[in-house]
Design a protein around this motif. Sequence first.
Motif, mmCIF file in Angstrom:
data_model
loop_
_atom_site.group_PDB
_atom_site.id
_atom_site.type_symbol
_atom_site.label_atom_id
_atom_site.label_comp_id
_atom_site.label_asym_id
_atom_site.label_seq_id
_atom_site.Cartn_x
_atom_site.Cartn_y
_atom_site.Cartn_z
ATOM 1 N N PHE A 36 0.818 -1.213 0.000
ATOM 2 C CA PHE A 36 0.000 0.000 0.000
ATOM 3 C C PHE A 36 0.855 1.268 0.000
ATOM 4 C CE2 PHE A 36 -3.431 -2.667 2.227
ATOM 5 C CZ PHE A 36 -4.021 -2.987 1.014
ATOM 6 N N SER A 37 1.987 1.239 0.702
ATOM 7 C CA SER A 37 2.811 2.445 0.781
ATOM 8 C C SER A 37 3.554 2.718 -0.516
ATOM 9 C CB SER A 37 3.809 2.329 1.941
ATOM 10 O OG SER A 37 4.701 1.243 1.748
ATOM 11 N N THR A 38 3.987 1.686 -1.211
ATOM 12 C CA THR A 38 4.735 1.912 -2.451
ATOM 13 C C THR A 38 3.834 2.195 -3.642
ATOM 14 O OG1 THR A 38 4.877 -0.520 -2.697
ATOM 15 C CG2 THR A 38 6.796 0.628 -1.787
ATOM 16 N N ILE A 39 2.534 1.944 -3.509
ATOM 17 C CA ILE A 39 1.605 2.367 -4.554
ATOM 18 C C ILE A 39 1.654 3.879 -4.724
ATOM 19 C CG2 ILE A 39 -0.870 2.632 -5.058
ATOM 20 C CD1 ILE A 39 -1.319 -0.179 -4.146
ATOM 21 N N SER A 40 2.018 4.596 -3.649
ATOM 22 C CA SER A 40 2.075 6.060 -3.716
ATOM 23 C C SER A 40 3.105 6.533 -4.745
ATOM 24 C CB SER A 40 2.411 6.641 -2.341
ATOM 25 O OG SER A 40 3.724 6.248 -1.923
ATOM 26 N N ILE A 41 4.087 5.686 -5.082
ATOM 27 C CA ILE A 41 5.059 6.063 -6.109
ATOM 28 C C ILE A 41 4.352 6.263 -7.445
ATOM 29 C CG2 ILE A 41 7.061 5.259 -7.418
ATOM 30 C CD1 ILE A 41 7.971 3.784 -4.914
ATOM 31 N N ILE A 42 3.441 5.361 -7.773
ATOM 32 C CA ILE A 42 2.689 5.479 -9.025
ATOM 33 C C ILE A 42 1.769 6.695 -8.976
ATOM 34 C CG2 ILE A 42 1.119 4.264 -10.585
ATOM 35 C CD1 ILE A 42 2.091 1.641 -9.307
ATOM 36 N N GLU A 43 1.135 6.911 -7.833
ATOM 37 C CA GLU A 43 0.238 8.059 -7.695
ATOM 38 C C GLU A 43 1.018 9.370 -7.761
ATOM 39 O OE1 GLU A 43 -1.546 7.250 -3.967
ATOM 40 O OE2 GLU A 43 -2.936 5.730 -4.744
ATOM 41 N N ASP A 44 2.189 9.407 -7.127
ATOM 42 C CA ASP A 44 3.009 10.623 -7.152
ATOM 43 C C ASP A 44 3.476 10.952 -8.565
ATOM 44 O OD1 ASP A 44 2.733 10.959 -4.457
ATOM 45 O OD2 ASP A 44 4.659 10.059 -3.925
ATOM 46 N N ARG A 45 3.771 9.932 -9.365
ATOM 47 C CA ARG A 45 4.181 10.184 -10.758
ATOM 48 C C ARG A 45 3.010 10.749 -11.555
ATOM 49 N NH1 ARG A 45 5.731 5.386 -12.109
ATOM 50 N NH2 ARG A 45 7.964 5.694 -11.814
ATOM 51 N N ARG A 46 1.820 10.189 -11.338
ATOM 52 C CA ARG A 46 0.655 10.655 -12.086
ATOM 53 C C ARG A 46 0.266 12.085 -11.696
ATOM 54 N NH1 ARG A 46 -2.421 6.469 -11.311
ATOM 55 N NH2 ARG A 46 -3.362 7.233 -9.393
ATOM 56 N N GLU A 47 0.455 12.444 -10.423
ATOM 57 C CA GLU A 47 0.081 13.777 -9.948
ATOM 58 C C GLU A 47 1.170 14.813 -10.179
ATOM 59 O OE1 GLU A 47 -0.738 13.043 -5.880
ATOM 60 O OE2 GLU A 47 -2.570 11.864 -6.264
ATOM 61 N N GLY A 48 2.374 14.376 -10.587
ATOM 62 C CA GLY A 48 3.456 15.312 -10.866
ATOM 63 C C GLY A 48 4.381 15.574 -9.704
ATOM 64 N N PHE A 49 4.054 15.027 -8.522
ATOM 65 C CA PHE A 49 4.907 15.272 -7.360
ATOM 66 C C PHE A 49 6.273 14.618 -7.533
ATOM 67 C CE2 PHE A 49 6.594 13.822 -3.255
ATOM 68 C CZ PHE A 49 6.678 15.024 -2.567
ATOM 69 N N LEU A 50 6.307 13.429 -8.097
ATOM 70 C CA LEU A 50 7.562 12.698 -8.242
ATOM 71 C C LEU A 50 8.526 13.434 -9.167
ATOM 72 C CD1 LEU A 50 9.155 10.145 -7.553
ATOM 73 C CD2 LEU A 50 8.076 9.031 -9.508
ATOM 74 N N GLN A 51 7.993 14.012 -10.235
ATOM 75 C CA GLN A 51 8.854 14.750 -11.156
ATOM 76 C C GLN A 51 9.482 15.952 -10.461
ATOM 77 O OE1 GLN A 51 5.957 13.494 -11.801
ATOM 78 N NE2 GLN A 51 6.082 12.309 -13.686
ATOM 79 N N GLY A 52 8.697 16.616 -9.588
ATOM 80 C CA GLY A 52 9.237 17.746 -8.834
ATOM 81 C C GLY A 52 10.341 17.334 -7.889
ATOM 82 N N VAL A 53 10.210 16.149 -7.293
ATOM 83 C CA VAL A 53 11.246 15.648 -6.386
ATOM 84 C C VAL A 53 12.508 15.294 -7.158
ATOM 85 C CG1 VAL A 53 11.847 13.790 -4.792
ATOM 86 C CG2 VAL A 53 9.592 14.836 -4.680
ATOM 87 N N LEU A 54 12.343 14.698 -8.333
ATOM 88 C CA LEU A 54 13.497 14.244 -9.109
ATOM 89 C C LEU A 54 14.341 15.400 -9.639
ATOM 90 C CD1 LEU A 54 11.933 11.280 -11.121
ATOM 91 C CD2 LEU A 54 13.551 11.132 -9.231
ATOM 92 N N VAL A 55 13.719 16.534 -9.922
ATOM 93 C CA VAL A 55 14.494 17.667 -10.428
ATOM 94 C C VAL A 55 15.082 18.508 -9.297
ATOM 95 C CG1 VAL A 55 13.124 17.796 -12.531
ATOM 96 C CG2 VAL A 55 12.471 19.191 -10.559
ATOM 97 N N ALA A 56 14.732 18.196 -8.057
ATOM 98 C CA ALA A 56 15.278 18.942 -6.924
ATOM 99 C C ALA A 56 16.748 18.568 -6.726
ATOM 100 C CB ALA A 56 14.482 18.644 -5.660
#
Length: 285
Positions: free
Chosen positions: A90-110
Amino acid sequence: MTSAEANPTLNTEAFWLPVWTLSKRELIRVFRQRTRIIGALGQPVIFWILCGSGMRSSFQPPDWGPQELSYQEYFYPGVAVMIVLFTAIFSTISIIEDRREGFLQGVLVAPVSRLSIVLGKIFGGAALAVIQTVFFLAIGPFLHFVGLSPPLDVGFTVTSAIGTFLFVVLLSVTLTALGYVIAWPSASTQGYHAIMSVFLFPMWLLSGAFFPPADSGWLKWVMAANPLTYGMAGLRYVMYPGRLTGGMGAMPSFGVSLGVTVLFCVVCVGLSVWLTTRRSSRDAR
């Protein structure tokens, strides 16, 4: 020389601050969605009560266990690992959700270390798994007072309680990192659930959590090749000190169990870092 190079404290803060921030974010997200806690903890508990009641009379203790070992005592550590696995999923599903919402991309460019990102996600999920698993292990022996289970001869001592806690932490980090490895390249939550159904759940089922490891036939080799089998065995040793005989039948020794589990943890974390540092077109979506 930059200010970070001149002051090592800045380097330390720059590394651990993202870890703490991402871990805290995972905890806040879950505690705001109480249904996730109920799902990760409630289903294994119901599974333990129903299966324990149904298989109590037909269970035969394995050669490496005491003859008075009941099925619910045998299944007790298995349910703890099941809670860790479900929480990791359940916790690692958030990785897929974060990518879809754009949060993951913001973290990766930080301008933060990729290792910080990986540890932040893994530690957040592992902390949730530890909290829920410790809660279950604490209330399990008391469920017989309300008629939900027979008395459990667990008898935690200070040493066994500390050993159990540390091993649960190790398993939580390991399985959360494994979930990270599977979730990172997944394009959808539906695909992730499919992998869970055909890989993660059978992995738990063939770890000796639900039934004793086989001592002959092809199933013996499948279970021996399963790294979670050794994590399951190690948890049994620390929960039931002095009651199990290692090296008999299909039960690996504690040293082998600990070594394989630590190695599997290192491999999963290493793969998580490698996947995160690898450039992919999916990261730009």
